[in-house]
Motif scaffolding. Structure first.
Motif, PDB file in Angstrom:
ATOM      1  N   SER A  46       2.557  -1.921 -12.311  1.00  0.00           N
ATOM      2  CA  SER A  46       2.308  -0.809 -11.264  1.00  0.00           C
ATOM      3  C   SER A  46       3.658  -0.612 -10.527  1.00  0.00           C
ATOM      4  O   SER A  46       3.930   0.400 -10.199  1.00  0.00           O
ATOM      5  CB  SER A  46       1.092  -1.117 -10.074  1.00  0.00           C
ATOM      6  N   PHE A  47       4.433  -1.756 -10.158  1.00  0.00           N
ATOM      7  CA  PHE A  47       5.570  -1.554  -9.578  1.00  0.00           C
ATOM      8  C   PHE A  47       6.570  -0.896 -10.634  1.00  0.00           C
ATOM      9  O   PHE A  47       7.422  -0.163 -10.164  1.00  0.00           O
ATOM     10  CB  PHE A  47       6.393  -3.006  -9.365  1.00  0.00           C
ATOM     11  N   VAL A  48       6.707  -1.412 -11.892  1.00  0.00           N
ATOM     12  CA  VAL A  48       7.583  -0.766 -12.969  1.00  0.00           C
ATOM     13  C   VAL A  48       7.232   0.798 -12.884  1.00  0.00           C
ATOM     14  O   VAL A  48       8.064   1.528 -12.991  1.00  0.00           O
ATOM     15  CB  VAL A  48       7.334  -1.819 -14.105  1.00  0.00           C
ATOM     16  N   GLY A  49       5.766   0.913 -13.354  1.00  0.00           N
ATOM     17  CA  GLY A  49       5.329   2.418 -13.423  1.00  0.00           C
ATOM     18  C   GLY A  49       5.696   3.268 -12.411  1.00  0.00           C
ATOM     19  O   GLY A  49       6.096   4.454 -12.472  1.00  0.00           O
ATOM     20  N   GLY A  50       5.516   2.750 -10.855  1.00  0.00           N
ATOM     21  CA  GLY A  50       5.854   3.445 -10.030  1.00  0.00           C
ATOM     22  C   GLY A  50       7.318   3.887  -9.902  1.00  0.00           C
ATOM     23  O   GLY A  50       7.887   5.007  -9.298  1.00  0.00           O
ATOM     24  N   ALA A  51       8.099   2.580 -10.196  1.00  0.00           N
ATOM     25  CA  ALA A  51       9.703   2.982 -10.237  1.00  0.00           C
ATOM     26  C   ALA A  51       9.977   4.051 -11.258  1.00  0.00           C
ATOM     27  O   ALA A  51      10.859   4.795 -10.976  1.00  0.00           O
ATOM     28  CB  ALA A  51      10.208   1.882 -10.587  1.00  0.00           C
ATOM     29  N   LEU A  52       9.617   3.838 -12.279  1.00  0.00           N
ATOM     30  CA  LEU A  52       9.423   5.058 -13.344  1.00  0.00           C
ATOM     31  C   LEU A  52       9.308   6.511 -12.992  1.00  0.00           C
ATOM     32  O   LEU A  52      10.046   7.608 -13.186  1.00  0.00           O
ATOM     33  CB  LEU A  52       8.913   4.660 -14.768  1.00  0.00           C
ATOM     34  N   VAL A  53       8.140   6.494 -12.330  1.00  0.00           N
ATOM     35  CA  VAL A  53       7.765   7.846 -11.385  1.00  0.00           C
ATOM     36  C   VAL A  53       8.589   8.243 -10.677  1.00  0.00           C
ATOM     37  O   VAL A  53       9.190   9.448 -10.744  1.00  0.00           O
ATOM     38  CB  VAL A  53       6.581   7.731 -11.037  1.00  0.00           C
ATOM     39  N   GLN A  54       9.269   7.335  -9.823  1.00  0.00           N
ATOM     40  CA  GLN A  54      10.334   7.748  -8.651  1.00  0.00           C
ATOM     41  C   GLN A  54      11.482   8.078  -9.261  1.00  0.00           C
ATOM     42  O   GLN A  54      12.152   8.843  -8.740  1.00  0.00           O
ATOM     43  CB  GLN A  54      10.375   6.414  -7.707  1.00  0.00           C
ATOM     44  N   ALA A  55      11.767   7.752 -10.333  1.00  0.00           N
ATOM     45  CA  ALA A  55      13.226   7.981 -10.922  1.00  0.00           C
ATOM     46  C   ALA A  55      13.260   9.209 -11.793  1.00  0.00           C
ATOM     47  O   ALA A  55      14.325   9.780 -11.852  1.00  0.00           O
ATOM     48  CB  ALA A  55      13.603   6.767 -11.812  1.00  0.00           C
ATOM     49  N   GLY A  56      11.959   9.726 -12.077  1.00  0.00           N
ATOM     50  CA  GLY A  56      11.771  11.063 -12.931  1.00  0.00           C
ATOM     51  C   GLY A  56      11.680  10.687 -14.448  1.00  0.00           C
ATOM     52  O   GLY A  56      11.517  11.521 -15.031  1.00  0.00           O
ATOM     53  N   ALA A  89      -3.327   4.667 -15.093  1.00  0.00           N
ATOM     54  CA  ALA A  89      -2.471   5.118 -16.253  1.00  0.00           C
ATOM     55  C   ALA A  89      -0.990   4.693 -16.254  1.00  0.00           C
ATOM     56  O   ALA A  89      -0.264   4.186 -16.939  1.00  0.00           O
ATOM     57  CB  ALA A  89      -2.692   6.643 -16.521  1.00  0.00           C
ATOM     58  N   ILE A  90      -0.473   4.896 -14.804  1.00  0.00           N
ATOM     59  CA  ILE A  90       0.848   4.457 -14.475  1.00  0.00           C
ATOM     60  C   ILE A  90       1.108   3.169 -14.450  1.00  0.00           C
ATOM     61  O   ILE A  90       2.125   2.606 -15.183  1.00  0.00           O
ATOM     62  CB  ILE A  90       1.066   5.121 -13.196  1.00  0.00           C
ATOM     63  N   SER A  91       0.050   2.310 -14.007  1.00  0.00           N
ATOM     64  CA  SER A  91       0.107   0.881 -14.007  1.00  0.00           C
ATOM     65  C   SER A  91       0.023   0.342 -15.400  1.00  0.00           C
ATOM     66  O   SER A  91       0.778  -0.636 -15.599  1.00  0.00           O
ATOM     67  CB  SER A  91      -0.789   0.156 -13.142  1.00  0.00           C
ATOM     68  N   THR A  92      -0.720   0.839 -16.243  1.00  0.00           N
ATOM     69  CA  THR A  92      -1.103   0.373 -17.438  1.00  0.00           C
ATOM     70  C   THR A  92       0.497   0.884 -18.435  1.00  0.00           C
ATOM     71  O   THR A  92       0.716  -0.275 -19.455  1.00  0.00           O
ATOM     72  CB  THR A  92      -2.042   1.005 -18.429  1.00  0.00           C
ATOM     73  N   ILE A  93       1.066   1.918 -18.265  1.00  0.00           N
ATOM     74  CA  ILE A  93       2.340   2.049 -19.013  1.00  0.00           C
ATOM     75  C   ILE A  93       3.046   0.996 -18.580  1.00  0.00           C
ATOM     76  O   ILE A  93       4.081   0.671 -19.069  1.00  0.00           O
ATOM     77  CB  ILE A  93       2.690   3.519 -18.771  1.00  0.00           C
ATOM     78  N   GLY A  94       3.333   0.732 -16.991  1.00  0.00           N
ATOM     79  CA  GLY A  94       4.471  -0.266 -16.663  1.00  0.00           C
ATOM     80  C   GLY A  94       3.896  -1.755 -17.257  1.00  0.00           C
ATOM     81  O   GLY A  94       4.866  -2.474 -17.500  1.00  0.00           O
ATOM     82  N   ALA A  95       2.654  -1.997 -17.262  1.00  0.00           N
ATOM     83  CA  ALA A  95       2.326  -3.434 -18.002  1.00  0.00           C
ATOM     84  C   ALA A  95       2.701  -3.244 -19.299  1.00  0.00           C
ATOM     85  O   ALA A  95       2.889  -4.532 -19.876  1.00  0.00           O
ATOM     86  CB  ALA A  95       0.849  -3.561 -17.668  1.00  0.00           C
ATOM     87  N   LEU A  96       2.396  -2.121 -20.098  1.00  0.00           N
ATOM     88  CA  LEU A  96       3.095  -2.230 -21.638  1.00  0.00           C
ATOM     89  C   LEU A  96       4.181  -2.665 -21.625  1.00  0.00           C
ATOM     90  O   LEU A  96       4.846  -3.211 -22.681  1.00  0.00           O
ATOM     91  CB  LEU A  96       2.574  -0.844 -22.285  1.00  0.00           C
ATOM     92  N   LEU A  97       5.298  -1.976 -20.935  1.00  0.00           N
ATOM     93  CA  LEU A  97       6.556  -2.099 -20.993  1.00  0.00           C
ATOM     94  C   LEU A  97       7.008  -3.558 -20.630  1.00  0.00           C
ATOM     95  O   LEU A  97       7.690  -4.078 -21.286  1.00  0.00           O
ATOM     96  CB  LEU A  97       7.394  -1.068 -20.066  1.00  0.00           C
TER      97      LEU A  97
END
Length: 90
Positions: free
Chosen positions: A45-55, A72-80
């Protein structure tokens, strides 16, 4: 009852982390247990949120449930995180 209201965001964060980590582990395979799913999901969720903030991550917003959007955002971050851990672990 108001004394427990302060714990609600923490409980939702753990639930969100568990669901996101569980979905990521299902998609990529692997068994790590509940603790690993929660840990990877919260980090995701932190990684996904950072990706959203960075655009770098722009998902359509699920208007029916904002919780699905967060999952969905947290899952994408977890996958990464799982993919990067597997690359580093080799």
């Amino acid at each position: 009852m108001d004394q427990y209201a302060a714990y609600a965001p923490w409980i939702m964060m753990v639930l969100n982390g568990f669901v996101a980590g569980f979905i990521a582990s299902l998609l990529l395979g692997g068994r790590g247990g509940i603790i690993r799913d929660v840990f990877v999901g919260i980090l995701g969720s932190f990684v996904g949120g950072a990706l959203v903030q960075a655009g770098w991550l722009n998902l359509p917003y699920f208007t029916d449930s904002p919780w699905l959007h967060l999952i969905a955002i947290s899952t994408i971050g977890a996958l990464l995180i799982i993919v990067l851990a597997r690359i580093i672990g080799r």
